[in-house]
Motif scaffolding. Structure first.
Motif, PDB file in Angstrom:
ATOM      1  N   LEU A   9       0.834  -1.197   0.000  1.00 17.02           N
ATOM      2  CA  LEU A   9       0.000   0.000   0.000  1.00 17.02           C
ATOM      3  C   LEU A   9       0.869   1.248   0.000  1.00 17.02           C
ATOM      4  O   LEU A   9       2.007   1.236   0.498  1.00 17.02           O
ATOM      5  N   VAL A  10       0.340   2.331  -0.566  1.00 15.78           N
ATOM      6  CA  VAL A  10       1.028   3.622  -0.524  1.00 15.78           C
ATOM      7  C   VAL A  10       0.830   4.187   0.881  1.00 15.78           C
ATOM      8  O   VAL A  10      -0.262   4.609   1.253  1.00 15.78           O
ATOM      9  N   GLN A  11       1.893   4.170   1.660  1.00 16.88           N
ATOM     10  CA  GLN A  11       1.822   4.634   3.038  1.00 16.88           C
ATOM     11  C   GLN A  11       3.178   5.171   3.481  1.00 16.88           C
ATOM     12  O   GLN A  11       4.199   4.927   2.828  1.00 16.88           O
ATOM     13  N   ILE A  12       3.164   5.908   4.560  1.00 13.02           N
ATOM     14  CA  ILE A  12       4.398   6.516   5.069  1.00 13.02           C
ATOM     15  C   ILE A  12       5.318   5.419   5.588  1.00 13.02           C
ATOM     16  O   ILE A  12       4.919   4.578   6.392  1.00 13.02           O
ATOM     17  N   GLY A  13       6.556   5.434   5.116  1.00  9.95           N
ATOM     18  CA  GLY A  13       7.531   4.419   5.485  1.00  9.95           C
ATOM     19  C   GLY A  13       7.700   3.328   4.446  1.00  9.95           C
ATOM     20  O   GLY A  13       8.571   2.465   4.581  1.00  9.95           O
ATOM     21  N   GLY A  25      16.575   3.329 -10.778  1.00 11.41           N
ATOM     22  CA  GLY A  25      17.270   2.155 -10.257  1.00 11.41           C
ATOM     23  C   GLY A  25      17.678   2.274  -8.796  1.00 11.41           C
ATOM     24  O   GLY A  25      18.360   1.383  -8.278  1.00 11.41           O
ATOM     25  N   LYS A  26      17.239   3.350  -8.111  1.00 10.50           N
ATOM     26  CA  LYS A  26      17.606   3.540  -6.704  1.00 10.50           C
ATOM     27  C   LYS A  26      16.386   3.380  -5.810  1.00 10.50           C
ATOM     28  O   LYS A  26      15.240   3.445  -6.259  1.00 10.50           O
ATOM     29  N   LEU A  27      16.648   3.176  -4.515  1.00 12.67           N
ATOM     30  CA  LEU A  27      15.590   3.002  -3.524  1.00 12.67           C
ATOM     31  C   LEU A  27      15.404   4.276  -2.719  1.00 12.67           C
ATOM     32  O   LEU A  27      16.354   5.029  -2.489  1.00 12.67           O
ATOM     33  N   ALA A  28      14.161   4.490  -2.286  1.00 10.29           N
ATOM     34  CA  ALA A  28      13.838   5.635  -1.435  1.00 10.29           C
ATOM     35  C   ALA A  28      12.653   5.257  -0.556  1.00 10.29           C
ATOM     36  O   ALA A  28      12.089   4.167  -0.683  1.00 10.29           O
ATOM     37  N   THR A  29      12.285   6.165   0.333  1.00  9.48           N
ATOM     38  CA  THR A  29      11.177   5.920   1.262  1.00  9.48           C
ATOM     39  C   THR A  29      10.149   7.029   1.133  1.00  9.48           C
ATOM     40  O   THR A  29      10.503   8.206   0.985  1.00  9.48           O
ATOM     41  N   LEU A  64       8.778  -2.080   4.617  1.00 13.18           N
ATOM     42  CA  LEU A  64       8.091  -0.968   5.284  1.00 13.18           C
ATOM     43  C   LEU A  64       8.883  -0.563   6.521  1.00 13.18           C
ATOM     44  O   LEU A  64       9.221  -1.409   7.357  1.00 13.18           O
ATOM     45  N   LEU A  65       9.177   0.740   6.634  1.00 11.69           N
ATOM     46  CA  LEU A  65       9.906   1.279   7.783  1.00 11.69           C
ATOM     47  C   LEU A  65       8.931   1.944   8.751  1.00 11.69           C
ATOM     48  O   LEU A  65       7.962   2.586   8.326  1.00 11.69           O
ATOM     49  N   ARG A  77      17.919   7.658   8.198  1.00  5.12           N
ATOM     50  CA  ARG A  77      19.129   6.905   7.849  1.00  5.12           C
ATOM     51  C   ARG A  77      19.399   5.787   8.849  1.00  5.12           C
ATOM     52  O   ARG A  77      19.755   4.656   8.482  1.00  5.12           O
ATOM     53  N   GLY A  78      19.192   6.062  10.144  1.00  4.57           N
ATOM     54  CA  GLY A  78      19.412   5.051  11.171  1.00  4.57           C
ATOM     55  C   GLY A  78      18.418   3.905  11.078  1.00  4.57           C
ATOM     56  O   GLY A  78      18.786   2.727  11.208  1.00  4.57           O
ATOM     57  N   VAL A  79      17.132   4.207  10.836  1.00  6.21           N
ATOM     58  CA  VAL A  79      16.099   3.173  10.711  1.00  6.21           C
ATOM     59  C   VAL A  79      16.370   2.319   9.471  1.00  6.21           C
ATOM     60  O   VAL A  79      16.213   1.093   9.494  1.00  6.21           O
ATOM     61  N   TRP A  80      16.794   2.974   8.394  1.00  2.00           N
ATOM     62  CA  TRP A  80      17.099   2.267   7.138  1.00  2.00           C
ATOM     63  C   TRP A  80      18.236   1.265   7.337  1.00  2.00           C
ATOM     64  O   TRP A  80      18.156   0.110   6.922  1.00  2.00           O
ATOM     65  N   ALA A  81      19.312   1.722   7.997  1.00  2.00           N
ATOM     66  CA  ALA A  81      20.473   0.851   8.226  1.00  2.00           C
ATOM     67  C   ALA A  81      20.123  -0.289   9.185  1.00  2.00           C
ATOM     68  O   ALA A  81      20.587  -1.422   9.023  1.00  2.00           O
ATOM     69  N   GLN A  82      19.310   0.009  10.195  1.00  2.00           N
ATOM     70  CA  GLN A  82      18.924  -1.013  11.172  1.00  2.00           C
ATOM     71  C   GLN A  82      18.061  -2.101  10.523  1.00  2.00           C
ATOM     72  O   GLN A  82      18.190  -3.289  10.858  1.00  2.00           O
ATOM     73  N   ALA A  83      17.200  -1.726   9.591  1.00  2.00           N
ATOM     74  CA  ALA A  83      16.345  -2.700   8.904  1.00  2.00           C
ATOM     75  C   ALA A  83      17.109  -3.477   7.836  1.00  2.00           C
ATOM     76  O   ALA A  83      16.648  -4.535   7.402  1.00  2.00           O
TER      77      ALA A  83
END
Length: 210
Positions: A9-13, A25-29, A64-65, A77-83
């Motif tokens: 679903l289109v949602q925050i995170g 070709g890149k990832l984003a949130t 999903l973050l 950045r911290g949540v991304w690296a932790q996941a």
């Protein structure tokens, strides 16, 4: 509760894969939703600056973050690296297929010809193995069928069929005595009738004598 039809679903995170534009070709949130056509995205670990991006230019992933709305890039950045999003996406089938497509685009005509010939030889080996296994399976099936047929034939030969004795038909025979009595009774009936008729005639004769 029924099973959800849509899992992405289109949602925050929600982590998205960009398929158009400068950062293809890149990832984003997704950090915030602007309107029905655009979302605010941010990719601090993939070097994608915070900006508005169309939904038609991105693909939703299963990742999903857990972040708040309009989260700062430092916390993101911290949540991304932790996941471990980068490692997960790199090991996914999606990433492997993209890598295959890149290699195919970089191939020359001669490389494509060699690839086609190698596929033909591989298919020949696979078909040969497939047909040999199929033939063995068919032979085993026929052998089982023949064994079953022989077994049934032996059982039929061993079984001795006894002839069925015909039952005599039941005839209701009347005894001769009953027949004789019945005949006598029939003969006696007219004699009795004659005697009864003769009685009134005798009475009349006696009266006339007097």
């Amino acid at each position: 509760m029924g099973r959800e039809t849509y899992r992405k679903l289109v949602q925050i995170g929600r982590v998205v894969y960009l398929n158009e534009g400068r950062y293809k070709g890149k990832l984003a949130t997704i950090v915030d939703i602007i309107d029905a056509n655009k979302a605010l995205i941010d990719g601090p670990c993939s070097k994608v600056p915070r900006q508005g991006f169309k939904f038609s230019e991105m693909h939703l992933t299963k990742y999903l973050l857990k972040i708040n709305r309009s989260q700062r890039s430092k916390i993101l950045r911290g949540v991304w690296a932790q996941a471990g999003i980068d490692e997960k996406f790199k090991n996914s089938l999606w990433s492997k297929n993209l890598h295959k497509g890149e290699l195919r685009e970089a191939m020359t005509d001669y490389d494509l010809y060699k690839l086609g010939r190698s596929r033909q030889s591989r298919n020949k080996i696979l078909n040969r193995a497939h047909f040999s296994l199929k033939k063995k399976r068919h032979q085993m099936h026929l052998a089982k069928k023949n064994k079953r047929r022989v077994r049934l034939q032996r059982k039929k030969e061993e079984k001795v069929e006894k002839p069925k004795a015909e039952k005599p038909k039941a005839v209701k025979a009347k005894p001769e005595k009953a027949k004789a009595e019945k005949g006598k009774a029939e003969k006696a009936k007219p004699e009795k009738a004659k005697a009864e008729k003769a009685k009134p005639e005798k009475g009349k004769a006696e009266k006339a004598k007097k």
